[in-house]
Scaffold this motif. Sequence first.
Motif, mmCIF file in Angstrom:
data_model
loop_
_atom_site.group_PDB
_atom_site.id
_atom_site.type_symbol
_atom_site.label_atom_id
_atom_site.label_comp_id
_atom_site.label_asym_id
_atom_site.label_seq_id
_atom_site.Cartn_x
_atom_site.Cartn_y
_atom_site.Cartn_z
ATOM 1 N N ARG A 171 -8.515 -10.395 12.693
ATOM 2 C CA ARG A 171 -9.048 -10.218 11.344
ATOM 3 C C ARG A 171 -8.944 -11.506 10.516
ATOM 4 O O ARG A 171 -7.896 -12.148 10.496
ATOM 5 N N PHE A 172 -10.021 -11.836 9.810
ATOM 6 C CA PHE A 172 -9.941 -12.909 8.815
ATOM 7 C C PHE A 172 -10.854 -12.628 7.619
ATOM 8 O O PHE A 172 -11.069 -13.506 6.793
ATOM 9 N N PHE A 173 -11.376 -11.409 7.529
ATOM 10 C CA PHE A 173 -12.258 -11.071 6.412
ATOM 11 C C PHE A 173 -11.474 -11.083 5.094
ATOM 12 O O PHE A 173 -10.283 -10.779 5.062
ATOM 13 N N PRO A 174 -12.144 -11.442 3.980
ATOM 14 C CA PRO A 174 -11.436 -11.525 2.696
ATOM 15 C C PRO A 174 -11.380 -10.209 1.929
ATOM 16 O O PRO A 174 -10.543 -10.043 1.041
ATOM 17 N N GLU A 175 -12.290 -9.276 2.248
ATOM 18 C CA GLU A 175 -12.393 -8.050 1.460
ATOM 19 C C GLU A 175 -11.285 -7.055 1.829
ATOM 20 O O GLU A 175 -10.485 -7.282 2.724
ATOM 21 N N GLU A 176 -11.289 -5.932 1.142
ATOM 22 C CA GLU A 176 -10.325 -4.870 1.435
ATOM 23 C C GLU A 176 -10.618 -4.260 2.808
ATOM 24 O O GLU A 176 -11.771 -4.242 3.261
ATOM 25 N N ASP A 177 -9.589 -3.738 3.445
ATOM 26 C CA ASP A 177 -9.782 -2.970 4.658
ATOM 27 C C ASP A 177 -10.605 -1.729 4.324
ATOM 28 O O ASP A 177 -10.383 -1.091 3.298
ATOM 29 N N ASP A 178 -11.561 -1.398 5.193
ATOM 30 C CA ASP A 178 -12.450 -0.275 4.874
ATOM 31 C C ASP A 178 -11.909 1.075 5.327
ATOM 32 O O ASP A 178 -12.563 2.096 5.141
ATOM 33 N N THR A 179 -10.701 1.086 5.907
ATOM 34 C CA THR A 179 -10.150 2.358 6.369
ATOM 35 C C THR A 179 -8.735 2.632 5.853
ATOM 36 O O THR A 179 -8.324 3.784 5.771
ATOM 37 N N HIS A 180 -7.976 1.579 5.511
ATOM 38 C CA HIS A 180 -6.580 1.768 5.101
ATOM 39 C C HIS A 180 -6.379 1.249 3.680
ATOM 40 O O HIS A 180 -6.699 0.105 3.385
ATOM 41 N N ARG A 181 -5.833 2.081 2.831
ATOM 42 C CA ARG A 181 -5.604 1.694 1.437
ATOM 43 C C ARG A 181 -4.174 2.018 1.006
ATOM 44 O O ARG A 181 -3.901 2.190 -0.176
ATOM 45 N N ASP A 182 -3.243 2.085 1.949
ATOM 46 C CA ASP A 182 -1.871 2.456 1.618
ATOM 47 C C ASP A 182 -1.154 1.355 0.844
ATOM 48 O O ASP A 182 -0.253 1.636 0.045
ATOM 49 N N LEU A 183 -1.533 0.101 1.112
ATOM 50 C CA LEU A 183 -0.910 -1.038 0.455
ATOM 51 C C LEU A 183 -1.972 -1.829 -0.293
ATOM 52 O O LEU A 183 -3.167 -1.671 -0.060
ATOM 53 N N SER A 184 -1.525 -2.705 -1.161
ATOM 54 C CA SER A 184 -2.469 -3.610 -1.805
ATOM 55 C C SER A 184 -3.087 -4.517 -0.741
ATOM 56 O O SER A 184 -2.510 -4.744 0.327
ATOM 57 N N GLY A 185 -4.271 -5.038 -1.053
ATOM 58 C CA GLY A 185 -4.965 -5.875 -0.081
ATOM 59 C C GLY A 185 -4.166 -7.090 0.342
ATOM 60 O O GLY A 185 -4.096 -7.424 1.533
ATOM 61 N N GLU A 186 -3.529 -7.788 -0.608
ATOM 62 C CA GLU A 186 -2.748 -8.968 -0.266
ATOM 63 C C GLU A 186 -1.531 -8.601 0.578
ATOM 64 O O GLU A 186 -1.188 -9.301 1.540
ATOM 65 N N ASN A 187 -0.866 -7.510 0.224
ATOM 66 C CA ASN A 187 0.295 -7.053 0.983
ATOM 67 C C ASN A 187 -0.093 -6.731 2.427
ATOM 68 O O ASN A 187 0.575 -7.143 3.382
ATOM 69 N N MET A 188 -1.192 -6.001 2.592
ATOM 70 C CA MET A 188 -1.627 -5.639 3.938
ATOM 71 C C MET A 188 -1.977 -6.882 4.754
ATOM 72 O O MET A 188 -1.581 -7.009 5.920
ATOM 73 N N LYS A 189 -2.704 -7.799 4.152
ATOM 74 C CA LYS A 189 -3.079 -9.006 4.875
ATOM 75 C C LYS A 189 -1.846 -9.807 5.271
ATOM 76 O O LYS A 189 -1.752 -10.329 6.390
ATOM 77 N N ALA A 190 -0.887 -9.940 4.365
ATOM 78 C CA ALA A 190 0.335 -10.676 4.687
ATOM 79 C C ALA A 190 1.048 -10.045 5.876
ATOM 80 O O ALA A 190 1.487 -10.744 6.805
ATOM 81 N N ASN A 191 1.165 -8.719 5.875
ATOM 82 C CA ASN A 191 1.803 -8.031 6.997
ATOM 83 C C ASN A 191 1.083 -8.311 8.308
ATOM 84 O O ASN A 191 1.712 -8.468 9.367
ATOM 85 N N GLU A 192 -0.234 -8.363 8.261
ATOM 86 C CA GLU A 192 -1.012 -8.526 9.488
ATOM 87 C C GLU A 192 -0.837 -9.891 10.131
ATOM 88 O O GLU A 192 -1.158 -10.051 11.316
ATOM 89 N N PHE A 193 -0.323 -10.871 9.392
ATOM 90 C CA PHE A 193 -0.044 -12.168 10.014
ATOM 91 C C PHE A 193 1.106 -12.077 11.024
ATOM 92 O O PHE A 193 1.311 -12.995 11.810
#
Length: 318
Positions: A171-193
Amino acid sequence: MRILLTGSSGWLGRHLAPMLRGAGHVVTGLDVAPGAETQVIGSVADRTIIYRTFADRGIEAVIHAAALHKPDIARYDAQAFIDVNVTGTLNLLEAARMAGHERFVFTSTTSLMISQAVRDEAGAEAVWLDEAFGPIAPRNIYGVTKLAAEQLCRLFRSEYGLASIVLRTARFFPEEDDTHRDLSGENMKANEFLHRRLTVEDAAAAHLAALDRAPDIGFGTYIVSAPTPFDRRDARALRQNAAAVIARRFPQAAALYAARGWKLPERIGRVYDARAIEQALGFRCRTDFAAILGALADDAPIPFAHDADYQSPKELRR
């Protein structure tokens, strides 16, 4: 080299084109949507446009990043995915073969490795995803067509000698995840690293590395993701208590996250292992989870893009 870059108006293309020019290449961008990096407006599914562009621009190598993606499933039918992702790739491969090319780089996706069983994450251990993982059973038309396009690249290497590198990008898209909204977008992206994300800048840099090494390698398929801090021995613990595993690797993570109001993942169900591209191409993503924590510690800008309002240029034109 004179390079045809497809998908040049997209998120990856707009970062990749300047890097290619910076490396001394002449770039022709092709996209269905206009953009600063696009000189030819048209679809890869249009063979006439492809062949004309090759002839008019003296194309010597191809980086094929144009595609319909997973969110497009809600907007396009299956035939459109076949036309763009499969027929479009075939058109480019045929044109490259006839031009006598020795470099073809294809932007694929780790998404095609995620069967419904993997996505359900029902096992006792995190699924370890590397180039040996299989069997591959894509769960949607996006994955099916990207896998078919990969196989076309392999076929053109074996039958015609066209050197092709397939990059299965995480994943490297900048937008929100289209299926998971449990966390904020920045928080989710940080975790995914930790296990399944990279920056768009690193994704672009991987394509330059693949372009450079393609003739030496011949054919190869590589996962491109930020280097995970985990190894296979962590698989069970990641599935049961990821926070404890993260705490052992990064003792400062919990406090840094708490200060920002973020949450670490409780469980991690899959991990992308990008060691093969480092070994074969000498490429390693610059931004990893440690860099995220470093930015939090220094109160510096987060080193990845997040834009909740981002829309694909091809959709803005509709």
